[in-house]
Design a protein around this motif. Structure first.
Motif, PDB file in Angstrom:
ATOM      1  N   ARG A 198      -4.097  -1.104   4.399  1.00 43.12           N
ATOM      2  CA  ARG A 198      -5.087  -0.827   3.265  1.00 43.12           C
ATOM      3  C   ARG A 198      -6.438  -1.166   3.821  1.00 43.12           C
ATOM      4  NH1 ARG A 198      -3.551  -1.939  -1.438  1.00 43.12           N
ATOM      5  NH2 ARG A 198      -1.516  -2.766  -0.991  1.00 43.12           N
ATOM      6  N   TRP A 199      -6.504  -2.214   4.953  1.00 42.73           N
ATOM      7  CA  TRP A 199      -7.621  -2.209   5.354  1.00 42.73           C
ATOM      8  C   TRP A 199      -8.132  -0.662   5.804  1.00 42.73           C
ATOM      9  CZ3 TRP A 199      -6.692  -6.136  10.446  1.00 42.73           C
ATOM     10  CH2 TRP A 199      -6.660  -6.911   9.204  1.00 42.73           C
ATOM     11  N   VAL A 200      -7.854   0.538   6.556  1.00 45.32           N
ATOM     12  CA  VAL A 200      -8.121   2.241   6.618  1.00 45.32           C
ATOM     13  C   VAL A 200      -8.465   2.442   5.832  1.00 45.32           C
ATOM     14  CG1 VAL A 200      -7.304   3.890   7.505  1.00 45.32           C
ATOM     15  CG2 VAL A 200      -6.856   2.363   8.541  1.00 45.32           C
ATOM     16  N   ASP A 201      -7.635   2.357   4.661  1.00 47.39           N
ATOM     17  CA  ASP A 201      -8.108   3.256   3.230  1.00 47.39           C
ATOM     18  C   ASP A 201      -9.717   2.486   2.730  1.00 47.39           C
ATOM     19  OD1 ASP A 201      -7.534   4.490   1.402  1.00 47.39           O
ATOM     20  OD2 ASP A 201      -6.709   3.320  -0.043  1.00 47.39           O
ATOM     21  N   THR A 202      -9.765   1.732   2.415  1.00 46.11           N
ATOM     22  CA  THR A 202     -11.117   0.439   1.726  1.00 46.11           C
ATOM     23  C   THR A 202     -12.412   0.706   2.729  1.00 46.11           C
ATOM     24  OG1 THR A 202     -10.268  -1.694   2.540  1.00 46.11           O
ATOM     25  CG2 THR A 202      -9.245  -0.376   0.435  1.00 46.11           C
ATOM     26  N   ALA A 203     -12.053   1.049   4.016  1.00 40.97           N
ATOM     27  CA  ALA A 203     -13.094   0.894   4.672  1.00 40.97           C
ATOM     28  C   ALA A 203     -14.083   1.400   4.513  1.00 40.97           C
ATOM     29  CB  ALA A 203     -12.774   0.654   6.638  1.00 40.97           C
ATOM     30  N   THR A 204     -14.966   1.399   5.209  1.00 44.10           N
ATOM     31  CA  THR A 204     -16.238   2.389   5.463  1.00 44.10           C
ATOM     32  C   THR A 204     -16.706   3.146   6.538  1.00 44.10           C
ATOM     33  OG1 THR A 204     -17.652   0.324   3.750  1.00 44.10           O
ATOM     34  CG2 THR A 204     -18.873   2.918   5.098  1.00 44.10           C
ATOM     35  N   LEU A 205     -16.089   4.811   5.899  1.00 47.52           N
ATOM     36  CA  LEU A 205     -15.884   5.591   7.169  1.00 47.52           C
ATOM     37  C   LEU A 205     -18.196   6.306   7.691  1.00 47.52           C
ATOM     38  CD1 LEU A 205     -14.429   7.581   9.188  1.00 47.52           C
ATOM     39  CD2 LEU A 205     -15.591   9.018   7.383  1.00 47.52           C
ATOM     40  N   GLU A 206     -18.462   5.429   8.527  1.00 49.15           N
ATOM     41  CA  GLU A 206     -19.413   5.644   9.376  1.00 49.15           C
ATOM     42  C   GLU A 206     -20.104   7.124  10.575  1.00 49.15           C
ATOM     43  OE1 GLU A 206     -21.830   2.749  12.198  1.00 49.15           O
ATOM     44  OE2 GLU A 206     -21.620   2.247  10.466  1.00 49.15           O
ATOM     45  N   THR A 207     -20.046   7.755  10.214  1.00 49.76           N
ATOM     46  CA  THR A 207     -20.210   9.037  11.232  1.00 49.76           C
ATOM     47  C   THR A 207     -21.431   8.825  11.684  1.00 49.76           C
ATOM     48  OG1 THR A 207     -20.568  10.679   9.451  1.00 49.76           O
ATOM     49  CG2 THR A 207     -18.830  10.248   9.900  1.00 49.76           C
ATOM     50  N   HIS A 242       0.940  -1.309  -0.063  1.00 47.64           N
ATOM     51  CA  HIS A 242       0.269   0.137   0.294  1.00 47.64           C
ATOM     52  C   HIS A 242       0.858   1.072   0.091  1.00 47.64           C
ATOM     53  CE1 HIS A 242      -2.924   2.982   1.132  1.00 47.64           C
ATOM     54  NE2 HIS A 242      -4.116   2.130   0.777  1.00 47.64           N
ATOM     55  N   PRO A 243      -0.073   2.118  -0.918  1.00 48.94           N
ATOM     56  CA  PRO A 243       1.754   3.192  -0.807  1.00 48.94           C
ATOM     57  C   PRO A 243       1.889   4.603   0.492  1.00 48.94           C
ATOM     58  CG  PRO A 243      -0.507   3.691  -2.354  1.00 48.94           C
ATOM     59  CD  PRO A 243      -0.219   2.477  -1.473  1.00 48.94           C
ATOM     60  N   TRP A 244       0.872   4.246   1.607  1.00 50.48           N
ATOM     61  CA  TRP A 244       1.253   4.377   2.596  1.00 50.48           C
ATOM     62  C   TRP A 244       1.857   3.994   3.284  1.00 50.48           C
ATOM     63  CZ3 TRP A 244      -4.335   4.663   5.306  1.00 50.48           C
ATOM     64  CH2 TRP A 244      -5.711   5.587   4.840  1.00 50.48           C
ATOM     65  N   ALA A 245       2.216   2.356   3.559  1.00 52.60           N
ATOM     66  CA  ALA A 245       3.694   1.923   4.016  1.00 52.60           C
ATOM     67  C   ALA A 245       4.589   2.391   2.880  1.00 52.60           C
ATOM     68  CB  ALA A 245       3.260   0.466   4.036  1.00 52.60           C
ATOM     69  N   TRP A 246       4.944   2.200   1.625  1.00 51.22           N
ATOM     70  CA  TRP A 246       5.815   2.089   1.128  1.00 51.22           C
ATOM     71  C   TRP A 246       6.386   3.262   0.400  1.00 51.22           C
ATOM     72  CZ3 TRP A 246      10.554   0.702  -0.757  1.00 51.22           C
ATOM     73  CH2 TRP A 246      11.046   0.939  -1.760  1.00 51.22           C
ATOM     74  N   ALA A 305      -9.073  -6.365  14.111  1.00 52.55           N
ATOM     75  CA  ALA A 305      -8.477  -5.882  13.084  1.00 52.55           C
ATOM     76  C   ALA A 305      -7.697  -4.896  14.305  1.00 52.55           C
ATOM     77  CB  ALA A 305      -9.004  -4.301  11.985  1.00 52.55           C
ATOM     78  N   ALA A 306      -8.904  -4.351  15.247  1.00 52.19           N
ATOM     79  CA  ALA A 306      -8.228  -3.162  16.344  1.00 52.19           C
ATOM     80  C   ALA A 306      -6.523  -3.848  17.144  1.00 52.19           C
ATOM     81  CB  ALA A 306      -8.972  -3.286  17.610  1.00 52.19           C
ATOM     82  N   ALA A 307      -6.690  -5.257  17.679  1.00 53.92           N
ATOM     83  CA  ALA A 307      -5.380  -5.922  17.850  1.00 53.92           C
ATOM     84  C   ALA A 307      -4.536  -5.898  17.189  1.00 53.92           C
ATOM     85  CB  ALA A 307      -6.197  -7.644  18.167  1.00 53.92           C
ATOM     86  N   PHE A 308      -5.284  -5.933  15.775  1.00 57.21           N
ATOM     87  CA  PHE A 308      -3.963  -6.004  14.326  1.00 57.21           C
ATOM     88  C   PHE A 308      -2.709  -5.089  14.956  1.00 57.21           C
ATOM     89  CE2 PHE A 308      -1.797  -5.543  10.313  1.00 57.21           C
ATOM     90  CZ  PHE A 308      -1.332  -6.914  10.894  1.00 57.21           C
ATOM     91  N   ALA A 309      -3.982  -3.541  14.985  1.00 55.08           N
ATOM     92  CA  ALA A 309      -2.764  -2.914  15.101  1.00 55.08           C
ATOM     93  C   ALA A 309      -2.469  -2.269  16.111  1.00 55.08           C
ATOM     94  CB  ALA A 309      -4.154  -1.264  14.961  1.00 55.08           C
TER      95      ALA A 309
END
Length: 246
Positions: free
Chosen positions: A237-246, A116-120, A196-200
């Motif tokens: 990639r998880w963050v970038d592709t997730a749906t934002l719920e407000t 993912h571009p954010w990482a590389w 996902a939270a535990a992985f982060a």
């Protein structure tokens, strides 16, 4: 490698043709003593070609700037380092599959540039100079910052940030959520976001923090750093592709 090999081969070959070296004939009646050589192609054509070739080299030989000597650039020709790197890259492109087959290792390759571009992009410059531990730390900072941007928060960071954005609780004012799967109240929804939270949390607590705060740690081997970079790529990639719920 995930690139068009035939296209890359053509671009590298064209660059080598444009930068082919020769010695200009001395002007009539003048004898010039110099080690400098000229290129066959026009300067504008070489510069345009180099713009593409450098990106190919970054993909095929990520550390070419550090590993290929530039000592001849000043005394012989400015493109000597690029020419040697292009020749090496051609050999890699032509024989990589054969070498892997003959050496008995046909496992898939993991390329940092395909992450993912954010990482590389966060890690690229440090990685190419061989500072692998610092490169992973830079990638972690980039992923954290982009996640803050995604949810519009600056009041929380790293582990607590991801615990909050991946929470299964409904959003609150100023606390949006990132949904990897629909919030349908199912066990799958709960387990995915808990995981996902535990992985982060693990990425920042077990990778980012020691890399940043433990003085005197030896440099990471490149393959270990690549594994760590891949972890942050997954998170990005998880963050970038997730749906934002407000």
């Amino acid at each position: 490698m995930g690139i068009d090999t035939a296209w890359a081969h053509q671009e590298l070959a064209q660059f080598l043709e444009l930068t082919a070296l020769y010695r200009r004939p001395d002007p009539p009646g003048v004898s010039v003593i110099s080690s400098r050589l000229s290129n066959r192609g026009a300067a504008a054509e070489i510069i345009a070609s180099a713009q593409v070739v450098e990106q190919i080299l970054d993909r095929v030989l990520p550390r070419w700037r550090a590993e290929v000597s530039d000592r001849d650039n000043t005394r012989v020709n400015r493109w000597c380092q690029h020419r040697e790197a292009a020749q090496r890259a051609l050999a890699v492109l032509a024989r990589e599959a054969e070498i892997r087959e003959k050496l008995g290792d046909n496992a898939p390759l993991l390329s940092a540039s395909s992450m993912h571009p954010w990482a590389w992009e966060g890690a690229r410059s440090l990685w190419q100079s061989g500072h692998f531990r610092e490169a992973v730390t830079a990638a972690a900072r980039k992923v954290n910052a982009e996640t803050q941007n995604r949810v519009g928060r600056r009041d929380v960071t790293e582990g607590p940030l991801f615990q909050n954005v991946f929470s299964v609780d409904v959003p609150k004012p100023g606390q949006p959520r990132l949904r990897l799967v629909p919030a349908d109240g199912s066990k799958t929804f709960a387990s995915v976001h808990r995981g996902a939270a535990a992985f982060a949390e693990g990425c920042f607590a077990a990778i980012r923090n020691p890399n940043s705060h433990e003085a005197g740690l030896p440099e990471l081997p490149e393959h270990e750093a690549l594994e760590q970079l891949a972890a942050f790529s997954v998170l990005a990639r998880w963050v970038d592709t997730a749906t934002l719920e407000t």
